[in-house]
Design a protein around this motif. Structure first.
Motif, mmCIF file in Angstrom:
data_model
loop_
_atom_site.group_PDB
_atom_site.id
_atom_site.type_symbol
_atom_site.label_atom_id
_atom_site.label_comp_id
_atom_site.label_asym_id
_atom_site.label_seq_id
_atom_site.Cartn_x
_atom_site.Cartn_y
_atom_site.Cartn_z
ATOM 1 N N ALA A 7 0.825 -1.205 0.000
ATOM 2 C CA ALA A 7 0.000 0.000 0.000
ATOM 3 C C ALA A 7 0.862 1.259 0.000
ATOM 4 C CB ALA A 7 -0.939 -0.001 1.201
ATOM 5 N N VAL A 8 1.961 1.248 0.763
ATOM 6 C CA VAL A 8 2.849 2.413 0.825
ATOM 7 C C VAL A 8 3.471 2.673 -0.548
ATOM 8 C CG1 VAL A 8 4.975 3.354 1.834
ATOM 9 C CG2 VAL A 8 3.342 2.138 3.286
ATOM 10 N N ILE A 9 3.977 1.608 -1.194
ATOM 11 C CA ILE A 9 4.594 1.774 -2.514
ATOM 12 C C ILE A 9 3.587 2.346 -3.511
ATOM 13 C CG2 ILE A 9 5.536 0.532 -4.513
ATOM 14 C CD1 ILE A 9 6.870 -1.396 -2.483
ATOM 15 N N LEU A 10 2.405 1.752 -3.560
ATOM 16 C CA LEU A 10 1.396 2.207 -4.524
ATOM 17 C C LEU A 10 0.934 3.630 -4.218
ATOM 18 C CD1 LEU A 10 -0.607 -1.098 -4.973
ATOM 19 C CD2 LEU A 10 1.028 -0.072 -6.567
ATOM 20 N N ASP A 11 0.870 3.996 -2.939
ATOM 21 C CA ASP A 11 0.481 5.353 -2.564
ATOM 22 C C ASP A 11 1.542 6.363 -3.005
ATOM 23 O OD1 ASP A 11 -1.151 7.366 -1.104
ATOM 24 O OD2 ASP A 11 0.607 7.441 0.210
ATOM 25 N N VAL A 12 2.811 6.061 -2.707
ATOM 26 C CA VAL A 12 3.900 6.979 -3.086
ATOM 27 C C VAL A 12 3.940 7.153 -4.606
ATOM 28 C CG1 VAL A 12 6.420 7.259 -3.158
ATOM 29 C CG2 VAL A 12 5.297 6.564 -1.033
ATOM 30 N N LEU A 13 3.874 6.042 -5.334
ATOM 31 C CA LEU A 13 3.948 6.120 -6.794
ATOM 32 C C LEU A 13 2.704 6.772 -7.386
ATOM 33 C CD1 LEU A 13 5.565 2.691 -7.706
ATOM 34 C CD2 LEU A 13 6.666 4.878 -7.188
ATOM 35 N N GLY A 14 1.570 6.582 -6.759
ATOM 36 C CA GLY A 14 0.330 7.175 -7.239
ATOM 37 C C GLY A 14 0.311 8.687 -7.141
ATOM 38 N N SER A 21 9.576 8.517 -11.106
ATOM 39 C CA SER A 21 9.879 7.373 -10.256
ATOM 40 C C SER A 21 10.277 7.825 -8.855
ATOM 41 C CB SER A 21 11.011 6.558 -10.884
ATOM 42 O OG SER A 21 12.187 7.331 -10.972
ATOM 43 N N ALA A 22 10.291 6.842 -7.948
ATOM 44 C CA ALA A 22 10.679 7.090 -6.559
ATOM 45 C C ALA A 22 11.777 6.103 -6.184
ATOM 46 C CB ALA A 22 9.487 6.924 -5.632
ATOM 47 N N SER A 23 12.649 6.512 -5.304
ATOM 48 C CA SER A 23 13.702 5.632 -4.824
ATOM 49 C C SER A 23 13.168 4.757 -3.693
ATOM 50 C CB SER A 23 14.889 6.456 -4.309
ATOM 51 O OG SER A 23 14.523 7.139 -3.119
ATOM 52 N N SER A 24 13.900 3.707 -3.400
ATOM 53 C CA SER A 24 13.514 2.845 -2.281
ATOM 54 C C SER A 24 13.564 3.626 -0.972
ATOM 55 C CB SER A 24 14.411 1.617 -2.213
ATOM 56 O OG SER A 24 15.761 1.995 -2.053
ATOM 57 N N GLU A 25 14.492 4.566 -0.873
ATOM 58 C CA GLU A 25 14.581 5.386 0.335
ATOM 59 C C GLU A 25 13.326 6.235 0.511
ATOM 60 O OE1 GLU A 25 17.038 9.142 2.197
ATOM 61 O OE2 GLU A 25 18.108 7.833 0.807
ATOM 62 N N GLU A 26 12.848 6.840 -0.568
ATOM 63 C CA GLU A 26 11.633 7.652 -0.485
ATOM 64 C C GLU A 26 10.449 6.815 0.013
ATOM 65 O OE1 GLU A 26 11.147 10.640 -3.932
ATOM 66 O OE2 GLU A 26 12.603 9.139 -4.658
ATOM 67 N N VAL A 27 10.339 5.596 -0.505
ATOM 68 C CA VAL A 27 9.248 4.718 -0.107
ATOM 69 C C VAL A 27 9.403 4.316 1.358
ATOM 70 C CG1 VAL A 27 8.168 2.467 -0.488
ATOM 71 C CG2 VAL A 27 8.858 3.862 -2.446
ATOM 72 N N ALA A 28 10.610 3.925 1.761
ATOM 73 C CA ALA A 28 10.848 3.519 3.144
ATOM 74 C C ALA A 28 10.583 4.680 4.107
ATOM 75 C CB ALA A 28 12.274 3.009 3.300
ATOM 76 N N ARG A 29 10.983 5.893 3.729
ATOM 77 C CA ARG A 29 10.719 7.066 4.579
ATOM 78 C C ARG A 29 9.223 7.357 4.695
ATOM 79 N NH1 ARG A 29 14.836 10.430 6.246
ATOM 80 N NH2 ARG A 29 16.881 10.032 5.342
ATOM 81 N N ALA A 30 8.472 7.085 3.626
ATOM 82 C CA ALA A 30 7.019 7.284 3.685
ATOM 83 C C ALA A 30 6.381 6.308 4.662
ATOM 84 C CB ALA A 30 6.406 7.124 2.295
ATOM 85 N N ALA A 31 6.978 5.127 4.790
ATOM 86 C CA ALA A 31 6.452 4.119 5.712
ATOM 87 C C ALA A 31 6.831 4.428 7.160
ATOM 88 C CB ALA A 31 6.967 2.739 5.324
ATOM 89 N N ASP A 32 8.066 4.870 7.382
ATOM 90 C CA ASP A 32 8.552 5.167 8.734
ATOM 91 C C ASP A 32 9.751 6.097 8.612
ATOM 92 O OD1 ASP A 32 9.572 5.257 11.322
ATOM 93 O OD2 ASP A 32 9.402 3.092 11.646
ATOM 94 N N ASN A 33 9.527 7.375 8.775
ATOM 95 C CA ASN A 33 10.562 8.381 8.552
ATOM 96 C C ASN A 33 11.745 8.252 9.505
ATOM 97 O OD1 ASN A 33 11.500 10.605 7.007
ATOM 98 N ND2 ASN A 33 10.984 11.972 8.688
ATOM 99 N N GLU A 34 11.528 7.724 10.699
ATOM 100 C CA GLU A 34 12.618 7.619 11.669
ATOM 101 C C GLU A 34 13.433 6.336 11.512
ATOM 102 O OE1 GLU A 34 11.584 8.420 15.701
ATOM 103 O OE2 GLU A 34 10.311 10.104 15.139
ATOM 104 N N ASN A 35 12.791 5.245 11.177
ATOM 105 C CA ASN A 35 13.468 3.947 11.100
ATOM 106 C C ASN A 35 13.455 3.389 9.685
ATOM 107 O OD1 ASN A 35 13.929 3.692 14.025
ATOM 108 N ND2 ASN A 35 11.700 3.609 14.100
#
Length: 93
Positions: A7-14, A21-35
């Motif tokens: 859901a996070v990946i599809l939301d970021v890309l949407g 495109s988005a990097s894996s870091e951008e997606v991971a930060r969208a899921a949990d900015n601190e960790n």
């Protein structure tokens, strides 16, 4: 904390303009900015699954990559209209 990475990946890309495109870091930060660092492996494995299904495209150097066999730095984007997935992704059983 369980993350629905699909859901996070599809939301970021949407939220991106078509073809962007988005990097894996951008997606991971969208899921949990601190960790976010501990989520990058989860992003990669989930992206592989989504790419196999044709829901996203994994790119390397701006070109679609085989979701089963990509290494190094990669980006994610939504498929473009009429875009065929890489050959390995087409041979789904």
């Amino acid at each position: 904390m369980a993350v629905d990475m699909e859901a996070v990946i599809l939301d970021v890309l949407g939220r991106l303009a078509p073809g962007k495109s988005a990097s894996s870091e951008e997606v991971a930060r969208a899921a949990d900015n601190e960790n976010w660092r501990r989520l990058t492996g989860h992003v990669r494995s989930t992206a592989r699954g989504l790419a196999r299904q044709g829901k996203i495209v994994v790119t390397r150097h701006g070109k679609p990559a085989d979701p089963e066999n990509f290494k190094g730095v990669y980006r994610l984007r939504l498929p473009l209209p009429g875009e065929a997935p890489p050959p390995a992704a087409q041979s789904e059983d």
